[in-house]
Scaffold this motif. Sequence first.
Motif, short mmCIF file in Angstrom:
data_model
loop_
_atom_site.label_atom_id
_atom_site.label_comp_id
_atom_site.label_asym_id
_atom_site.label_seq_id
_atom_site.Cartn_x
_atom_site.Cartn_y
_atom_site.Cartn_z
N TYR A 288 0.83 -1.21 0.00
CA TYR A 288 0.00 0.00 0.00
C TYR A 288 0.86 1.26 0.00
O TYR A 288 0.62 2.20 -0.78
N LEU A 289 1.87 1.30 0.86
CA LEU A 289 2.71 2.50 0.97
C LEU A 289 3.54 2.74 -0.29
O LEU A 289 3.96 3.87 -0.55
N HIS A 290 3.77 1.71 -1.07
CA HIS A 290 4.57 1.82 -2.28
C HIS A 290 4.03 2.87 -3.25
O HIS A 290 4.80 3.52 -3.97
N PHE A 291 2.73 3.08 -3.24
CA PHE A 291 2.11 3.98 -4.22
C PHE A 291 1.99 5.43 -3.73
O PHE A 291 1.47 6.28 -4.45
N ASN A 292 2.44 5.71 -2.51
CA ASN A 292 2.39 7.07 -1.97
C ASN A 292 1.00 7.68 -2.09
O ASN A 292 0.85 8.84 -2.50
N LYS A 293 0.00 6.90 -1.74
CA LYS A 293 -1.39 7.36 -1.86
C LYS A 293 -2.13 7.12 -0.55
O LYS A 293 -3.26 6.67 -0.54
N ILE A 294 -1.48 7.43 0.57
CA ILE A 294 -2.12 7.20 1.87
C ILE A 294 -3.43 7.99 1.94
O ILE A 294 -3.47 9.18 1.64
N GLY A 295 -4.47 7.29 2.33
CA GLY A 295 -5.78 7.92 2.41
C GLY A 295 -6.62 7.71 1.17
O GLY A 295 -7.81 8.04 1.14
N GLU A 296 -6.01 7.15 0.12
CA GLU A 296 -6.72 6.91 -1.13
C GLU A 296 -6.88 5.41 -1.37
O GLU A 296 -6.23 4.59 -0.72
N ILE A 297 -7.72 5.07 -2.34
CA ILE A 297 -7.93 3.67 -2.70
C ILE A 297 -6.94 3.27 -3.78
O ILE A 297 -6.90 3.88 -4.86
N VAL A 298 -6.11 2.28 -3.50
CA VAL A 298 -5.20 1.72 -4.49
C VAL A 298 -5.97 0.67 -5.28
O VAL A 298 -6.67 -0.17 -4.71
N SER A 299 -5.84 0.71 -6.59
CA SER A 299 -6.66 -0.14 -7.45
C SER A 299 -6.17 -1.58 -7.50
O SER A 299 -5.03 -1.88 -7.11
N LYS A 300 -7.02 -2.46 -8.02
CA LYS A 300 -6.65 -3.86 -8.21
C LYS A 300 -5.45 -3.97 -9.14
O LYS A 300 -4.53 -4.77 -8.90
N GLU A 301 -5.46 -3.17 -10.20
CA GLU A 301 -4.39 -3.22 -11.19
C GLU A 301 -3.06 -2.78 -10.58
O GLU A 301 -2.00 -3.36 -10.88
#
Length: 377
Positions: A321-334
């Motif tokens: 999750y943290l890899h995408f730097n999008k804390i607080g957002e929804i990381v997609s399946k893709e």
Amino acid sequence: MEYITKQYIELKCLEATQPIGNMYVAVINQDELEYISFADVRRLRDGSDNREVEDYIGIQRELNPNREKEIGKYVNLIDASFPNSIILAMSSNHAEFDEKTNTMKILYKQDVAKVLDGQHRIAGLNHYEKPGNTFQCIVTIYIDMELEDQAIVFATINKEQKNVSNSLVADLYAFAQSRSPQKTAHNVVRALNAKEGSPFYKRIKILGNARNKEVETITQDTFVKNLIKYISKNPQQDRDFYKRKKRKKLPLVEGAELERYFLRNIFIEDEEDYKIAQILWNYFHAVQKRWPEAWDNLRPNMILNRSTGFIALMRFFKHAYLHFNKIGEIVSKEEFYSIFKEIDIDERNFTKDVFVPGSSGQGELYRQLRDKSGLAK
């Protein structure tokens, strides 16, 4: 029956004050207790289904006929004794305490006292064969107790004394009217288990009492514990805050604390818990897509969809999750799948022979996921 002609019973009480509120300790005759009380004992006998706490308690704590018979024999022994208190909840419409006389006046009517603890003892007293002799019981009475608090009292008593499953304890937090990490985790687990298409559809042992053990491979307790650790450092303290402050919100976190509890701000800011559920759905959908046979394989020797695999995946979840730097957002399946497709683990290796059940197997799988993904920190 002659006692039906009574309108009230009066009990001398000791009043005690605790953080949850006032309670009243009294002594009551066995026949009077049987007449005014109700729990799953009576519900199961007459087929009625107007239940609140019992809808949950009854699933896990159904009246055990053998236990009832055992206690029924015991109450007729010469040295029979119930030294522990039976816990009752009543409405102020049916009971009133007089502080001047320390007397509780209770409407003498069926179903005015809900049993939170002691249903088997009361059932056993139905077999008492000495009506001419007095068998008195100690009772603790709560007046106008909220449904949430009734559930928590039941959970606390039984978690500490009777080894009720932790999954049931988690499930009882559903009664909470205020937010809490426990309630959020419960809602997320329920949603993932109930929604068709979810990677966990009908896979979770809700209440720890599986109907189909071959299909339900992860307990609610395991799921809740591994989710809450990313929401709160002190779940009980958070629950207490919301219960006391009502509509106020906890302060948001940032920096290193946010990285450690990366779902916390979502929990604090949102009125609904759908975001956390969606993130987990997407994450485990990617796992299912990467290793479909291992995830859907229900043979006991396979570990990916059981506690060994699940706990390791939940440890790795933080890195993913943290890899995408999008804390607080929804990381997609893709996005999640872009990580897993790079991990070279043959799904035939997700077995107990390779990853031994327990902490060692969990740790080994976690390390392989971390190292093979290149996300090691």
